[in-house]
Design a protein around this motif. Sequence first.
Motif, mmCIF file in Angstrom:
data_model
loop_
_atom_site.group_PDB
_atom_site.id
_atom_site.type_symbol
_atom_site.label_atom_id
_atom_site.label_comp_id
_atom_site.label_asym_id
_atom_site.label_seq_id
_atom_site.Cartn_x
_atom_site.Cartn_y
_atom_site.Cartn_z
ATOM 1 N N TYR A 3 33.340 14.209 -7.113
ATOM 2 C CA TYR A 3 33.796 12.821 -7.153
ATOM 3 C C TYR A 3 34.373 12.400 -5.805
ATOM 4 O O TYR A 3 34.043 11.333 -5.279
ATOM 5 C CB TYR A 3 34.834 12.656 -8.262
ATOM 6 N N GLU A 4 35.222 13.247 -5.217
ATOM 7 C CA GLU A 4 35.826 12.917 -3.929
ATOM 8 C C GLU A 4 34.769 12.778 -2.838
ATOM 9 O O GLU A 4 34.815 11.853 -2.027
ATOM 10 C CB GLU A 4 36.870 13.961 -3.553
ATOM 11 N N VAL A 5 33.785 13.684 -2.828
ATOM 12 C CA VAL A 5 32.707 13.605 -1.840
ATOM 13 C C VAL A 5 31.906 12.329 -2.046
ATOM 14 O O VAL A 5 31.606 11.600 -1.098
ATOM 15 C CB VAL A 5 31.800 14.856 -1.915
ATOM 16 N N CYS A 6 31.572 12.031 -3.298
ATOM 17 C CA CYS A 6 30.807 10.829 -3.597
ATOM 18 C C CYS A 6 31.553 9.582 -3.136
ATOM 19 O O CYS A 6 30.966 8.672 -2.550
ATOM 20 C CB CYS A 6 30.508 10.760 -5.098
ATOM 21 N N MET A 7 32.843 9.531 -3.405
ATOM 22 C CA MET A 7 33.628 8.362 -3.017
ATOM 23 C C MET A 7 33.695 8.223 -1.492
ATOM 24 O O MET A 7 33.650 7.103 -0.979
ATOM 25 C CB MET A 7 35.035 8.439 -3.608
ATOM 26 N N GLU A 25 31.415 9.268 0.612
ATOM 27 C CA GLU A 25 30.081 8.890 1.077
ATOM 28 C C GLU A 25 29.706 7.463 0.675
ATOM 29 O O GLU A 25 28.843 6.856 1.307
ATOM 30 C CB GLU A 25 29.038 9.871 0.534
ATOM 31 N N ASN A 26 30.324 6.958 -0.373
ATOM 32 C CA ASN A 26 29.963 5.642 -0.906
ATOM 33 C C ASN A 26 31.178 4.722 -1.001
ATOM 34 O O ASN A 26 31.279 3.917 -1.932
ATOM 35 C CB ASN A 26 29.330 5.796 -2.290
ATOM 36 N N ASN A 27 32.071 4.820 -0.034
ATOM 37 C CA ASN A 27 33.332 4.081 -0.126
ATOM 38 C C ASN A 27 33.149 2.570 -0.218
ATOM 39 O O ASN A 27 34.007 1.882 -0.739
ATOM 40 C CB ASN A 27 34.285 4.455 1.011
ATOM 41 N N LYS A 28 32.051 2.055 0.243
ATOM 42 C CA LYS A 28 31.805 0.614 0.134
ATOM 43 C C LYS A 28 31.095 0.255 -1.164
ATOM 44 O O LYS A 28 31.033 -0.920 -1.537
ATOM 45 C CB LYS A 28 31.011 0.118 1.330
ATOM 46 N N ASN A 29 30.563 1.243 -1.834
ATOM 47 C CA ASN A 29 29.855 1.035 -3.097
ATOM 48 C C ASN A 29 30.259 2.109 -4.103
ATOM 49 O O ASN A 29 29.437 2.922 -4.522
ATOM 50 C CB ASN A 29 28.332 1.068 -2.878
#
Length: 146
Positions: free
Chosen positions: A107-111, A113-117
Motif C-alpha cells: 500500500y505504501e509503495v502504491c501510494m 508511486e501513485n500519489n496524484k492518483n
Amino acid sequence: MGAGFPWPQKSEKDQLVAQFEAIMDEFDVVLDRCAPETIAYTKCINENKVGDIAGIYKGSIKPGKLPEDVVSGTCGNEASDLAGCFARRESRYALVRKYCGNLNQAYEVCMMENNKNPYLCLPTVRSLLQCTRTAIDEKAPDLKTT
C-alpha cells in the motif's frame, strides 16, 4: 435545476475516488482516530489555558504527562482518556504491522508511486483493510471498534 438539464454523471475516476475515500474512512473507524477524546481534551486545555495539543501530535508530549495535568489535575481525566485511546490505536497498528506487513508495504509503495492518483491503489487498500479487520477480529477482539 430546470427541466431539460441533466445532472452531471460521475466519471469512472470520480467513482473510484469516492470508493477510495470511503475505504480510508473505514480505516479511520477500524483503527480509531480518537476523535471524541481529542475533542474533549482540546476543549479542556483551551478552556483552562493549559497543555500543548500540538506537542501531543508531534509526539514530544504524551497526554496525561503534562505538568499541569499531573500537578493540578487540570484536564487529567481527558488526558487519561486520550492517552488510553492512543495506546489502543497503537496496539491496532502493531497488529497491522505484524499480520499485514506485506500488504501495508505494498500500500505504501502504491501510494508513493501513485500519489496524484491514489484511487489506483484501491485493490491494495481493500486487501489491507480486510487483513486489518481479520487481524483485529482474530488476534485481539477486545480492540475492535466496530
